[in-house]
Design an enzyme around this catalytic site. Sequence first.
Site, PDB file in Angstrom:
ATOM      1  N   GLU A 308      68.748 -85.013  50.743  1.00 13.35           N
ATOM      2  CA  GLU A 308      67.492 -85.275  51.439  1.00 13.35           C
ATOM      3  C   GLU A 308      67.209 -84.133  52.410  1.00 13.35           C
ATOM      4  O   GLU A 308      68.095 -83.706  53.136  1.00 13.35           O
ATOM      5  CB  GLU A 308      67.588 -86.577  52.214  1.00 13.35           C
ATOM      6  CG  GLU A 308      68.496 -87.554  51.488  1.00 13.35           C
ATOM      7  CD  GLU A 308      68.098 -88.982  51.590  1.00 13.35           C
ATOM      8  OE1 GLU A 308      66.991 -89.252  52.044  1.00 13.35           O
ATOM      9  OE2 GLU A 308      68.917 -89.810  51.200  1.00 13.35           O
ATOM     10  N   CYS A 342      62.194 -85.614  60.435  1.00 12.75           N
ATOM     11  CA  CYS A 342      61.826 -85.098  59.110  1.00 12.75           C
ATOM     12  C   CYS A 342      60.469 -85.630  58.695  1.00 12.75           C
ATOM     13  O   CYS A 342      59.730 -84.996  57.967  1.00 12.75           O
ATOM     14  CB  CYS A 342      62.883 -85.485  58.095  1.00 12.75           C
ATOM     15  SG  CYS A 342      63.217 -87.241  58.127  1.00 12.75           S
TER      16      CYS A 342
HETATM   17  P1  NAD Z   1      70.910 -78.233  58.646  1.00 13.58           P
HETATM   18  O1  NAD Z   1      70.590 -78.077  57.213  1.00 13.58           O
HETATM   19  O2  NAD Z   1      71.001 -77.040  59.474  1.00 13.58           O
HETATM   20  O3  NAD Z   1      72.318 -78.985  58.808  1.00 13.58           O
HETATM   21  C1  NAD Z   1      72.562 -80.232  58.195  1.00 13.58           C
HETATM   22  C2  NAD Z   1      74.060 -80.398  57.994  1.00 13.58           C
HETATM   23  O4  NAD Z   1      74.499 -79.421  57.029  1.00 13.58           O
HETATM   24  C3  NAD Z   1      74.876 -80.120  59.250  1.00 13.58           C
HETATM   25  O5  NAD Z   1      75.945 -81.038  59.304  1.00 13.58           O
HETATM   26  C4  NAD Z   1      75.379 -78.708  59.045  1.00 13.58           C
HETATM   27  O6  NAD Z   1      76.565 -78.444  59.731  1.00 13.58           O
HETATM   28  C5  NAD Z   1      75.597 -78.689  57.543  1.00 13.58           C
HETATM   29  N1  NAD Z   1      75.569 -77.354  56.925  1.00 13.58           N
HETATM   30  C6  NAD Z   1      74.974 -76.232  57.385  1.00 13.58           C
HETATM   31  N2  NAD Z   1      75.174 -75.214  56.522  1.00 13.58           N
HETATM   32  C7  NAD Z   1      75.882 -75.717  55.484  1.00 13.58           C
HETATM   33  C8  NAD Z   1      76.382 -75.171  54.259  1.00 13.58           C
HETATM   34  N3  NAD Z   1      76.174 -73.898  53.933  1.00 13.58           N
HETATM   35  N4  NAD Z   1      77.054 -75.974  53.415  1.00 13.58           N
HETATM   36  C9  NAD Z   1      77.258 -77.279  53.726  1.00 13.58           C
HETATM   37  N5  NAD Z   1      76.830 -77.851  54.872  1.00 13.58           N
HETATM   38  C10 NAD Z   1      76.140 -77.082  55.734  1.00 13.58           C
HETATM   39  O7  NAD Z   1      69.850 -79.294  59.236  1.00 13.58           O
HETATM   40  P2  NAD Z   1      69.720 -79.821  60.725  1.00 13.58           P
HETATM   41  O8  NAD Z   1      69.117 -78.748  61.564  1.00 13.58           O
HETATM   42  O9  NAD Z   1      70.993 -80.449  61.165  1.00 13.58           O
HETATM   43  O10 NAD Z   1      68.684 -81.019  60.531  1.00 13.58           O
HETATM   44  C11 NAD Z   1      67.304 -80.846  60.511  1.00 13.58           C
HETATM   45  C12 NAD Z   1      66.788 -80.843  59.088  1.00 13.58           C
HETATM   46  O11 NAD Z   1      67.130 -82.065  58.443  1.00 13.58           O
HETATM   47  C13 NAD Z   1      65.277 -80.761  59.031  1.00 13.58           C
HETATM   48  O12 NAD Z   1      64.905 -79.931  57.989  1.00 13.58           O
HETATM   49  C14 NAD Z   1      64.867 -82.210  58.759  1.00 13.58           C
HETATM   50  O13 NAD Z   1      63.600 -82.334  58.172  1.00 13.58           O
HETATM   51  C15 NAD Z   1      65.962 -82.645  57.846  1.00 13.58           C
HETATM   52  N6  NAD Z   1      66.093 -84.100  57.806  1.00 13.58           N
HETATM   53  C16 NAD Z   1      65.714 -84.749  56.662  1.00 13.58           C
HETATM   54  C17 NAD Z   1      65.786 -86.140  56.612  1.00 13.58           C
HETATM   55  C18 NAD Z   1      65.376 -86.916  55.384  1.00 13.58           C
HETATM   56  O14 NAD Z   1      65.671 -88.096  55.315  1.00 13.58           O
HETATM   57  N7  NAD Z   1      64.726 -86.330  54.410  1.00 13.58           N
HETATM   58  C19 NAD Z   1      66.236 -86.839  57.728  1.00 13.58           C
HETATM   59  C20 NAD Z   1      66.626 -86.127  58.863  1.00 13.58           C
HETATM   60  C21 NAD Z   1      66.546 -84.747  58.888  1.00 13.58           C
END
Ligand code: NAD
Length: 550
Positions: A308, A342
């Site tokens: 997601e 999001c």
């Molecule tokens: P992010 O993608 O930076 O990080 C999300 C998670 O992924 C964190 O735990 C991070 O440590 C991990 N991560 C980062 N790089 C990685 C890699 N290379 N491999 C594996 N894991 C990795 O996102 P964020 O800044 O924490 O959250 C905000 C984003 O999440 C926004 O884009 C928001 O829209 C989205 N979001 C979506 C939903 C939904 O239900 N669709 C809900 C909440 C947030």
Amino acid sequence: MTQTISISEFHNEPLLDFSHCEVWNNIQTALCEVRSTTFGTIHPLIIGGEEKRTKITFSRKNPSDVSEIVGFISSACLEDVTRAIAVAKNSRQAKEWASRSLGERAEYLRKTADGIREKRYFFIALMMLEVGKSAHEADGEVCEAIDLLRYYADCAELLDQLNSASLRSLPGEKNTGRYIPIGVPPIGISIQPWNFPLAISAGPLGAGLVTGHAMIYKPAEQSSITGYHLAKTFLDAGIPEDILCFLSGEGESVGRELVRHPAVKAIAFTGSKAVREEIEKSIFTFNHTLIHDLPPSERFPKKAAALEAGGKNVIIIDNDADIDEALVAICDSAFGFSGQKCSACSRLIVTGNRGFYSALIERLSEAVQDMPVGPPEMLKYIVGPLIDRCAYERVAMCMADAKSEKRLVVTGTVDPEYVKKGYFLPPMLVEESNCSSLRSQKEIFGPLLSVFWAKDFDEAIRMANDTEYALTAGVYSRNPEHVQRAISEINAGNIYINKKITGAIVARQPFGGHKMSGNGTKAGGWDYLLSFMDRQHISEDTMRRGTPIE
Ligand code: NAD
């Protein structure tokens, strides 16, 4: 005989009634409790029930007051990943867990939900300090976490019932079926974002566990303290210690290693589009490669995932819309939690004549100017801080660009007392003319709302769909034909008619997007658990053909 299958009377957890001063007193007490217990503490990893404080730690600052350190967090290394996987792989508890029925495992989710409810005020206060949520938003999230766990427990039982109710057995033939976890041994990971650190961690973790996996949970760097307390709540609820490991650490090392590990077969990820794409590629490569030198149980390429990601969400205001109603929903959807949801509205498309457009912009401008910005601990503030320096600089740059392009309509004001203390930015309204500009296409994740004018409803729908995302969308209209067209023509996972576009409720608005926003899974929907399971059928000939000779 027809059997009735239903999710028995699911009720959403009621929100706190903030009109009672007792609620506010409890929040103040909980803020003191978090400050006295968490501040200065190093939060450990948890592997096989053992807590490990690592040599390398990182600190988490309060985004409303960066001089305050909410706590220190252990940072897992690649050996910790290997150890956590080994625990999950070799554990008897894990084998036994996987062999239980969905219904048996469901009870643990309900106990965890009870544990969260008991710590309700603690979690509210912790999220206010760690990620800058308002008390209302934090309470909504506690309720969502409880709902997700209780709802998935109900869904697990429902699937068990469906299995037995849906199969026919004829005389001499016994047919049975069961849902089984993905992977042998079934190992899952949950990698989650910071903006819903409790609910969006509890839900996927609960789903992975109830479907029979040993789960490794990696929270976001910015919200690992909430993540740690959530993991403890699962374990305190009786989840066997080998079944849930907690690995805080960097996404680009720990997260990436977990995703790529061949033993990991179920992945629950929520986060940005960029990371989602990387994970998707990694899964694709794995699923199309046979790795001959691995043991047979790991060699075969199948990873399943619920992925997601973000959105570039839109509200269309039709020219007959009730402006008073729409204004409240627009402000809530665009600026609640400083636009860091999001589902947040980042594009507003106004149809009809220019007079209507100008009237709406004028009213919206007044509302934006009236929105006080400051720390969520002070009740008078509606808009809080951005999550960290990096987010602050990214959004500030976007706002500066809009100003220099002379697109700015109006901004709110950050209370001068707090400007330098935290990562505060005022809400901002920007008039756009170009749907394909970077600002109109990229997820900004901050309190900036772009407004577009569309000459008619056709154009509004075209503009709404002109994005690589498809998460939430809304329309304000009194025209039934337009409402119907919005429903059938807008491409979004969740469409809202004459209401705000954030705050999906478990079991009422299953949540998740299409295109780059998600791969179709619906959090808080009955079918979410299917993402983590295979279905197996057994057909047995029960006719006896003589007695075996001893
Ligand atoms: P992010 O993608 O930076 O990080 C999300 C998670 O992924 C964190 O735990 C991070 O440590 C991990 N991560 C980062 N790089 C990685 C890699 N290379 N491999 C594996 N894991 C990795 O996102 P964020 O800044 O924490 O959250 C905000 C984003 O999440 C926004 O884009 C928001 O829209 C989205 N979001 C979506 C939903 C939904 O239900 N669709 C809900 C909440 C947030």
